[in-house]
Motif scaffolding. Structure first.
Motif, PDB file in Angstrom:
ATOM      1  N   SER A 185      36.989   3.998  11.826  1.00 20.83           N
ATOM      2  CA  SER A 185      37.568   3.955  13.227  1.00 20.83           C
ATOM      3  C   SER A 185      39.218   3.657  13.137  1.00 20.83           C
ATOM      4  O   SER A 185      39.638   3.772  14.256  1.00 20.83           O
ATOM      5  CB  SER A 185      36.608   2.733  13.788  1.00 20.83           C
ATOM      6  OG  SER A 185      37.139   1.445  13.375  1.00 20.83           O
ATOM      7  N   GLY A 186      39.627   3.299  12.254  1.00 21.72           N
ATOM      8  CA  GLY A 186      41.075   2.975  12.047  1.00 21.72           C
ATOM      9  C   GLY A 186      41.829   4.177  11.736  1.00 21.72           C
ATOM     10  O   GLY A 186      43.181   3.988  11.616  1.00 21.72           O
ATOM     11  N   ARG A 219      37.300  -3.581   1.238  1.00 25.00           N
ATOM     12  CA  ARG A 219      37.816  -2.396   2.067  1.00 25.00           C
ATOM     13  C   ARG A 219      39.215  -1.790   1.118  1.00 25.00           C
ATOM     14  O   ARG A 219      39.489  -0.715   1.154  1.00 25.00           O
ATOM     15  CB  ARG A 219      38.362  -2.708   3.405  1.00 25.00           C
ATOM     16  CG  ARG A 219      37.182  -2.776   4.567  1.00 25.00           C
ATOM     17  CD  ARG A 219      37.616  -2.631   5.792  1.00 25.00           C
ATOM     18  NE  ARG A 219      38.340  -3.842   6.305  1.00 25.00           N
ATOM     19  CZ  ARG A 219      37.521  -4.827   6.799  1.00 25.00           C
ATOM     20  NH1 ARG A 219      36.192  -4.864   6.968  1.00 25.00           N
ATOM     21  NH2 ARG A 219      38.031  -5.921   7.174  1.00 25.00           N
ATOM     22  N   GLU A 269      49.909  -3.748  18.369  1.00 23.26           N
ATOM     23  CA  GLU A 269      48.317  -3.338  18.285  1.00 23.26           C
ATOM     24  C   GLU A 269      48.150  -2.570  17.054  1.00 23.26           C
ATOM     25  O   GLU A 269      46.949  -2.639  16.446  1.00 23.26           O
ATOM     26  CB  GLU A 269      48.013  -2.868  19.471  1.00 23.26           C
ATOM     27  CG  GLU A 269      46.467  -2.436  19.632  1.00 23.26           C
ATOM     28  CD  GLU A 269      46.042  -2.050  20.830  1.00 23.26           C
ATOM     29  OE1 GLU A 269      45.335  -0.927  20.953  1.00 23.26           O
ATOM     30  OE2 GLU A 269      46.309  -2.448  21.949  1.00 23.26           O
ATOM     31  N   ASP A 270      48.924  -1.401  17.014  1.00 27.76           N
ATOM     32  CA  ASP A 270      48.601  -0.599  15.630  1.00 27.76           C
ATOM     33  C   ASP A 270      49.010  -1.359  14.523  1.00 27.76           C
ATOM     34  O   ASP A 270      48.342  -0.984  13.511  1.00 27.76           O
ATOM     35  CB  ASP A 270      49.748   0.624  15.731  1.00 27.76           C
ATOM     36  CG  ASP A 270      49.701   1.460  16.946  1.00 27.76           C
ATOM     37  OD1 ASP A 270      48.299   1.558  17.396  1.00 27.76           O
ATOM     38  OD2 ASP A 270      50.368   2.087  17.185  1.00 27.76           O
ATOM     39  N   VAL A 273      41.720   5.420   8.779  1.00 26.46           N
ATOM     40  CA  VAL A 273      42.105   5.228   7.305  1.00 26.46           C
ATOM     41  C   VAL A 273      41.378   6.308   6.401  1.00 26.46           C
ATOM     42  O   VAL A 273      41.968   6.772   5.441  1.00 26.46           O
ATOM     43  CB  VAL A 273      41.959   3.854   6.939  1.00 26.46           C
ATOM     44  CG1 VAL A 273      42.262   3.831   5.349  1.00 26.46           C
ATOM     45  CG2 VAL A 273      42.910   3.055   7.935  1.00 26.46           C
ATOM     46  N   VAL A 278      45.802  -3.319  13.732  1.00 26.13           N
ATOM     47  CA  VAL A 278      44.612  -2.461  13.063  1.00 26.13           C
ATOM     48  C   VAL A 278      44.831  -2.255  11.747  1.00 26.13           C
ATOM     49  O   VAL A 278      43.759  -2.388  10.605  1.00 26.13           O
ATOM     50  CB  VAL A 278      44.678  -1.171  13.953  1.00 26.13           C
ATOM     51  CG1 VAL A 278      43.607  -0.275  13.180  1.00 26.13           C
ATOM     52  CG2 VAL A 278      44.155  -1.298  15.371  1.00 26.13           C
ATOM     53  N   LEU A 279      46.129  -1.987  11.307  1.00 27.10           N
ATOM     54  CA  LEU A 279      46.352  -1.922  10.028  1.00 27.10           C
ATOM     55  C   LEU A 279      46.104  -3.149   8.942  1.00 27.10           C
ATOM     56  O   LEU A 279      45.588  -2.865   7.995  1.00 27.10           O
ATOM     57  CB  LEU A 279      47.590  -1.251   9.819  1.00 27.10           C
ATOM     58  CG  LEU A 279      48.085  -0.197  10.087  1.00 27.10           C
ATOM     59  CD1 LEU A 279      49.611   0.215  10.073  1.00 27.10           C
ATOM     60  CD2 LEU A 279      47.202   1.133   9.835  1.00 27.10           C
ATOM     61  N   LYS A 304      34.569   0.779   9.675  1.00 26.13           N
ATOM     62  CA  LYS A 304      35.795   0.124  10.025  1.00 26.13           C
ATOM     63  C   LYS A 304      37.036   0.890   9.663  1.00 26.13           C
ATOM     64  O   LYS A 304      37.929   1.181  10.483  1.00 26.13           O
ATOM     65  CB  LYS A 304      35.998  -1.465   9.547  1.00 26.13           C
ATOM     66  CG  LYS A 304      37.085  -2.418  10.282  1.00 26.13           C
ATOM     67  CD  LYS A 304      36.887  -3.545  10.022  1.00 26.13           C
ATOM     68  CE  LYS A 304      35.957  -4.148  10.759  1.00 26.13           C
ATOM     69  NZ  LYS A 304      36.387  -5.018  11.907  1.00 26.13           N
ATOM     70  N   GLU A 363      44.084  -5.357   9.988  1.00 31.96           N
ATOM     71  CA  GLU A 363      42.487  -5.257  10.000  1.00 31.96           C
ATOM     72  C   GLU A 363      41.843  -4.498   8.471  1.00 31.96           C
ATOM     73  O   GLU A 363      40.873  -4.867   8.042  1.00 31.96           O
ATOM     74  CB  GLU A 363      42.023  -5.161  11.170  1.00 31.96           C
ATOM     75  CG  GLU A 363      40.435  -5.075  11.108  1.00 31.96           C
ATOM     76  CD  GLU A 363      39.715  -6.554  10.963  1.00 31.96           C
ATOM     77  OE1 GLU A 363      38.496  -6.523  10.592  1.00 31.96           O
ATOM     78  OE2 GLU A 363      40.490  -7.505  11.282  1.00 31.96           O
ATOM     79  N   MET A 364      42.619  -3.620   8.484  1.00 28.01           N
ATOM     80  CA  MET A 364      42.085  -2.525   7.601  1.00 28.01           C
ATOM     81  C   MET A 364      41.988  -3.026   6.115  1.00 28.01           C
ATOM     82  O   MET A 364      41.249  -2.796   5.255  1.00 28.01           O
ATOM     83  CB  MET A 364      42.637  -1.240   7.574  1.00 28.01           C
ATOM     84  CG  MET A 364      42.700  -0.201   8.803  1.00 28.01           C
ATOM     85  SD  MET A 364      40.805   0.026   9.087  1.00 28.01           S
ATOM     86  CE  MET A 364      40.579  -1.142  10.517  1.00 28.01           C
TER      87      MET A 364
END
Length: 138
Positions: free
Chosen positions: A77-78, A18, A4-5, A80, A8-9, A74, A11-12
């Motif tokens: 929320s991540g 981004r 899951e982590d 970053v 998320v990365l 985004k 997605e970043m």
């Protein structure tokens, strides 16, 4: 780090906007406001005739809006980037690590592309003989 982590990365880094925002923030000496961040993104991509517009026609104000409504929330929320009390944005240590990972990945992709291009067509190779100089066997 779990799956899951990692998701998320990924997605970043999934959009160029981004990735560029993260690159600008990690290179900045201090936190940046959204307007300055957009200006620096455009400045990095500016060509001789762009004049405040990215080569693909995107205006700085459009970038600023998408940063505020989509990309910075985004990234925040991540974990970053983080927003300061003054409303400016700064890369977190995770963001700096993620940028280095993205750079390594892009470098690897570039090397792979150069290798493929170099072997796919002899005319792309620096040691290729121009057709006018080639011995055609006659």
């Amino acid at each position: 780090m779990g799956r899951e982590d990692i998701g998320v990365l990924y997605e970043m880094l999934s959009t160029e906007r981004r990735r560029r925002a993260l690159a600008v923030l990690t290179d900045a000496e201090e936190p940046l406001g959204r307007e300055e961040l957009a200006r620096r993104i455009v400045a990095r991509r500016r060509t001789a005739d762009a004049g405040g517009v990215e080569p693909d026609g995107t205006r700085k104000t459009d970038i600023e809006i998408s940063l505020g409504h989509i990309h910075l929330p985004k990234l925040e929320s991540g974990g970053v980037v983080e927003r300061t009390a003054e409303g400016k944005y700064d890369a977190t240590p995770l963001g700096c690590d993620l940028r280095r990972a993205a750079q390594a990945f892009e470098t690897s992709l570039d090397a792979d592309a150069r290798e493929i291009e170099g072997t796919a067509s002899p005319t792309n190779r620096s040691d290729a003989v121009p057709a006018s100089e080639a011995d055609d066997g006659r």
